[in-house]
Design a protein around this motif. Structure first.
Motif, PDB file in Angstrom:
ATOM      1  N   GLY A   1       0.294   7.133  -1.382  1.00 15.03           N
ATOM      2  CA  GLY A   1      -0.400   7.368  -2.635  1.00 15.03           C
ATOM      3  C   GLY A   1      -0.152   6.252  -3.625  1.00 15.03           C
ATOM      4  N   ARG A   2      -1.065   6.133  -4.547  1.00 17.99           N
ATOM      5  CA  ARG A   2      -1.035   5.030  -5.498  1.00 17.99           C
ATOM      6  C   ARG A   2       0.238   4.990  -6.330  1.00 17.99           C
ATOM      7  NH1 ARG A   2      -5.903   5.735  -9.207  1.00 17.99           N
ATOM      8  NH2 ARG A   2      -6.920   5.565  -7.175  1.00 17.99           N
ATOM      9  N   TRP A   3       0.817   6.171  -6.601  1.00 20.40           N
ATOM     10  CA  TRP A   3       1.963   6.211  -7.500  1.00 20.40           C
ATOM     11  C   TRP A   3       3.276   6.505  -6.769  1.00 20.40           C
ATOM     12  CZ3 TRP A   3      -0.130   4.008 -11.324  1.00 20.40           C
ATOM     13  CH2 TRP A   3      -1.436   4.311 -11.695  1.00 20.40           C
TER      14      TRP A   3
ATOM     15  N   ASP B   1       0.818  -1.218   0.000  1.00 20.29           N
ATOM     16  CA  ASP B   1       0.000   0.000   0.000  1.00 20.29           C
ATOM     17  C   ASP B   1       0.851   1.266   0.000  1.00 20.29           C
ATOM     18  OD1 ASP B   1      -2.388  -1.507   0.093  1.00 20.29           O
ATOM     19  OD2 ASP B   1      -2.218  -1.666   2.272  1.00 20.29           O
ATOM     20  N   GLN B   2       2.104   1.152  -0.408  1.00 23.05           N
ATOM     21  CA  GLN B   2       2.994   2.315  -0.504  1.00 23.05           C
ATOM     22  C   GLN B   2       3.061   3.101   0.816  1.00 23.05           C
ATOM     23  OE1 GLN B   2       0.559   1.848  -3.179  1.00 23.05           O
ATOM     24  NE2 GLN B   2       2.194   0.638  -4.088  1.00 23.05           N
ATOM     25  N   LYS B   3       3.197   2.382   1.918  1.00 21.47           N
ATOM     26  CA  LYS B   3       3.312   3.051   3.219  1.00 21.47           C
ATOM     27  C   LYS B   3       4.748   3.493   3.518  1.00 21.47           C
ATOM     28  CE  LYS B   3      -0.596   0.639   5.333  1.00 21.47           C
ATOM     29  NZ  LYS B   3      -1.035  -0.317   6.380  1.00 21.47           N
ATOM     30  N   ASP B   4       5.715   2.862   2.872  1.00 20.56           N
ATOM     31  CA  ASP B   4       7.119   3.212   3.067  1.00 20.56           C
ATOM     32  C   ASP B   4       7.818   3.196   1.720  1.00 20.56           C
ATOM     33  OD1 ASP B   4       7.571   3.005   6.218  1.00 20.56           O
ATOM     34  OD2 ASP B   4       6.328   1.314   5.622  1.00 20.56           O
ATOM     35  N   ALA B   5       8.656   4.196   1.495  1.00 20.94           N
ATOM     36  CA  ALA B   5       9.447   4.246   0.270  1.00 20.94           C
ATOM     37  C   ALA B   5      10.918   4.392   0.664  1.00 20.94           C
ATOM     38  CB  ALA B   5       9.012   5.411  -0.610  1.00 20.94           C
ATOM     39  N   TRP B   6      11.787   3.549   0.076  1.00 22.13           N
ATOM     40  CA  TRP B   6      13.200   3.499   0.457  1.00 22.13           C
ATOM     41  C   TRP B   6      14.101   3.537  -0.774  1.00 22.13           C
ATOM     42  CZ3 TRP B   6      14.848   2.378   5.648  1.00 22.13           C
ATOM     43  CH2 TRP B   6      13.837   1.995   6.532  1.00 22.13           C
TER      44      TRP B   6
END
Length: 864
Positions: free
Chosen positions: A772-774, A744-749
């Motif tokens: 967000g979705r993208w 669900d794109q809760k973390d981006a690394w």
């Protein structure tokens, strides 16, 4: 012979009796107080309370902590003109008297008898030194007599210059400034040696009323006092008439200068503060300790800007959250009941009918209460027009053009925004709190991001922290996400699973089936149906290709084959806590929460050739005399070291007073050989010299060099052709890394490295929710990494990863992973450990064509 009248005799007797009585009282007080007087010789070794100071590795100031701001200065370094100003203000007979001013004391006593009130104390500078260093501020005769006796004793023990040096470093001068050098920094932001005559006179006049009459709290009183000091200097012929007149005309520019920090690193400063309090208790704030960190000031500054700009960019892409006006303009009102005046106010244009002094006073109070928010500056909207708005900030009124607001489409949801605004009236309102940002395009409307982030950069060769930013703003939130936020790393954890696979029989050419799977595991609450981020399946895939495409199902299958316990045991030495890692197949997708610091530590092993290092921040600690109390001894990557150092952590952390270079006989020290006719003992080595002479501690090798080389080459493909392609903008060939995005794109690394630097970036909400979705690691976290590394690696030559012995490159069939057929056109080169080179030649035609796994008609494989 005339007879003395009885009245005269009585008066004479009364005077003599009073004098004798006073003498006896004074003698009694003297005999009572003298035995209790302290040893004034101790003043030579007095330790002034000075704050804790934290520095970057290049000596730039990061921060200081402590109630008392103090910068001790020697008498020799003090401007002679300041000494003249001080003596003119406080004690013009200082160099003539013996510690007390009899005339001044008599005058004070007469005033006390005549008025019953103490108007002047008659104190000399020596008496003030006695009071400041030994006595309290209570107003009693006993304290005053003790002060006088101490002053006489001090004059016998110390020179006039030594007494003055004690005074100018101890005296309180307002705004937490103790001593003249600290006061110069607080009020003018410069050293006392760089001040003008008028400014020196201002500092010299502060001791009389430092809190009530300093140039910030009471500018007029302070200037009056300054002019008095200048007049005294002129009357004493210490300055010329021309100098006097010029100094009188000089406007005072004093304003509060907080701690003069040269590097924006508040999260680093707080980490050091906590460590120092753990070591030294409350003395950490007063002992004058200087802490030199591993932080690179250039990289730290770049990290702060990159993280803030990255979060601002993400926030802008998701729309503008317009707030309601909170401030109103204070309108002018008639001061009497004149009907004509009331009629004029009623008819006046309200836009020009504003009491600006009252309005700006309220706005200034709000702005002053705001902290440091880096790229963003707080402001209030004063007027709005179609083509822009007038705003008020700590820089006064600024014009914000509509071109700086065009991005402000209304926020609708995390996945949608409204229409582009047509004019400034649709964006801001009078009295609204806003944020401003200065950019290359001019002044723009800003917005405080709701999403948070972290960035940490480590030296992979010893673990030194080169840069660390724990959030958008320390002023807004002191939670340090680099070391405190435990989040799922997602695919950024896959390199460690792949490394374990390579160490357990897999090769970069191993073929794994990327097909649907379903898990029914007792340890999982529900049936688990993992899939790739795009919902597609790719069938048989080489390990290398699966990594740079970040295919989840391949990761799960290789972990299933090697076993989770095997994988955990393999990755633990990289710096991970095995107890915190999930002992199930979700480990392959980075489901075990780690901090950005832990992830960066693991990537250090991938960057440095396979050696385990531990992050550290403090290089050395010095006391207020510059004596080294502690020197870090981290484990260092040493590829040519054979012997290990058995030094324990307790020995590494030994205090400065521990025995040094003891010989076989106790309490003696080794002596350097010298000629007999000129025999002199060698001075005892300092702790700094001993620390510098200690052998390095080699870091433990936890990864086979060949496995390391294979893994790095695969991670370089992530940058060259996979999810990390944005890093190609740096135009370097020595970069490798891996993106990570959780469910669900809760973390981006993104964690990436060169052989000289490892950097991890993370973005997410403190309370986990979708970005967000993208939003993915490749377009959210990676741009921050690129922005930072552009500066961090500037001037650093490319450093190719060296190919170790035992690695060979052979041509293979990309479809089967086997040896390529002679003349095969689509053959590619692949690296192998020498013993893992394929032995079979790929058949001329594939037995099975790759199937289409993108539909739901495929029956998932059951894995238990």
């Amino acid at each position: 012979m005339t007879k003395t009248s009885p009245l005269v005799k009585f008066i004479i007797w009364l005077v003599l009796s009073s004098a004798a009585g006073c003498g006896m009282v004074i003698m009694a007080i003297y005999l009572y107080l003298v035995p209790n007087l302290p040893d004034t010789e101790a003043l030579r070794d007095i330790e002034l309370q000075t704050p804790l100071r934290v520095y970057a590795s290049d000596g730039l100031l990061i921060s200081e902590f402590g109630e008392k701001r103090r910068n001790p200065i020697s008498y020799a370094d003090t401007p002679p003109l300041f000494i003249q100003a001080l003596l003119a203000s406080e004690d013009d007979g200082f160099f003539e008297h013996s510690g007390i001013d009899l005339k001044g004391l008599t005058r004070a006593a007469v005033e006390l008898v005549r008025t019953g009130k103490k108007k002047s104390g008659g104190s000399t500078i020596t008496m003030q030194v006695a009071k400041n260093y030994y006595l309290s501020s209570e107003k009693t005769f006993t304290r005053k007599f003790t002060e006088i006796l101490l002053a006489l004793k001090i004059e016998q023990s110390l020179s006039k210059e030594e007494i003055l040096e004690l005074y100018i470093n101890k005296i309180y001068l307002g705004k937490r400034a103790y001593g003249i050098e600290a006061a110069a920094q607080v009020y003018y932001g410069r050293s006392i040696k760089d001040l003008s005559l008028a400014q020196l006179a201002m500092i010299a006049g502060l001791p009389q009323a430092p809190s009530a009459a300093n140039p910030i709290n009471s500018p007029k009183r302070a200037v009056d006092r300054r002019n008095y000091v200048l007049a005294r200097m002129r009357n004493l012929d210490k300055i010329s008439e021309e100098e006097f007149q010029q100094a009188l005309r000089e406007p005072d520019v004093a304003r509060y200068h907080g701690p003069t920090t040269e590097v924006d690193a508040p999260y680093i400063a707080e980490m050091v503060r906590q460590e120092m309090v753990d070591r030294f208790g409350d003395q950490a704030y007063t002992g004058g300790y200087s802490v030199y960190t591993t932080v690179n000031s250039k990289r730290q500054t770049a990290a702060s800007k990159a993280l803030q700009q990255g979060l601002i960019n993400y926030d802008r892409e998701h729309g503008y959250r317009r707030s309601e006006p909170e401030f109103s303009l204070v309108e002018l009102t008639p001061e009497n009941d004149n009907p004509l005046l009331r009629e004029w106010f009623a008819a006046a244009d309200s836009r020009f009918d504003i009491d600006w002094p009252s309005t700006l006073e309220e706005w200034d109070n709000y702005i002053r209460q705001q902290g440091d928010f880096g790229l963003l500056t707080p402001a209030i909207v004063a007027d709005v027009r179609k083509d822009g708005a007038w705003t008020y900030s700590d820089n006064g009124f600024l014009w914000l053009p509509f071109s700086g607001m065009t991005w402000a489409r209304p926020y609708l949801s995390v996945d949608s925004v409204g229409q582009d605004p047509k004019n400034a009236l649709e964006v801001v309102s009078i009295g609204q709190k806003i944020w401003l940002q200065k950019t290359a395009n001019g002044l723009e409307l800003g917005q405080m991001p709701k999403a948070e982030g972290a960035i940490v950069s480590l030296n992979p060769n010893d673990g030194g922290i080169e840069a660390l930013v724990g959030g958008f703003s320390f002023s807004a939130n002191k939670f340090n996400r680099v070391i405190q936020a435990e989040r799922q790393p997602g695919s950024a954890f896959k390199p460690f699973i792949y490394s374990a696979a390579l160490a357990n029989g897999f090769t970069p050419a191993s073929i794994i089936n990327d097909a649907p799977v379903v898990f029914e595991d007792a340890s999982l609450e529900n049936t688990w149906r993992p899939e790739n981020h795009n919902g597609k399946f790719y069938g048989p895939t080489r390990l290398r290709e699966a990594l740079y495409k970040s295919q989840n199902l391949v990761s799960i299958r290789i972990l299933k084959q090697i076993g989770t316990r095997t994988a955990i045991r393999y990755v633990e030495p990289f710096g991970f806590d095995g107890k915190k890692l999930n002992n199930d197949l979700s480990l392959a997708l980075g489901s075990s929460a780690v901090t950005p610091m832990e992830l960066a530590t693991g990537y250090c092993v991938l960057a440095n050739g396979g050696y385990a290092v531990k992050p550290y921040l403090i290089q050395r600690i010095e006391d207020d005399q510059g004596t080294r109390l502690f020197t870090a001894r981290p484990a260092v990557v040493c590829r040519d070291c054979d012997d290990t150092d058995d030094t324990t952590e307790a020995e590494i952390m030994q205090p400065a007073e521990a025995p040094l270079i003891a010989t076989e006989e106790p309490d003696t020290f080794a002596l350097a050989p010298t000629a007999i006719d000129a025999f002199e003992p060698t001075p005892e080595p300092t702790k700094a010299e001993l620390d510098d002479a200690l052998p390095i501690i080699p870091a433990a090798q936890v990864m086979d060099p060949r496995i390391h080389y294979l893994m790095v080459s695969m991670l370089q493909d992530v940058v060259r052709r996979g999810t990390g392609k944005r890093a190609l903008a740096l135009n370097r060939h020595d970069l490798a890394g891996k993106t990570g995005t959780t469910n669900d794109q809760k973390d981006a690394w993104f964690s990436g490295f060169s052989p000289d630097l490892v950097t991890t970036t993370w973005i997410g909400f403190d309370q986990p929710q979708t970005l967000g979705r993208w939003a993915f690691g490749s377009n959210t976290a990676l741009p921050i990494w690129v922005d930072y590394m552009k500066t961090a690696l500037e001037g650093v030559a490319e450093h190719p990863f060296e190919q170790p012995p035992g690695i060979v490159s052979v041509r293979i069939d990309p479809e089967t992973g086997e040896l390529a057929r002679p003349g095969q056109r689509n053959a590619i080169f692949e690296y192998f450990r020498q013993e893992d080179v394929p032995t079979e030649v790929s058949p001329s035609e594939k037995n099975n064509a790759p199937g289409d796994y993108s539909t739901n008609e495929v029956i998932p494989e059951q894995l238990f």
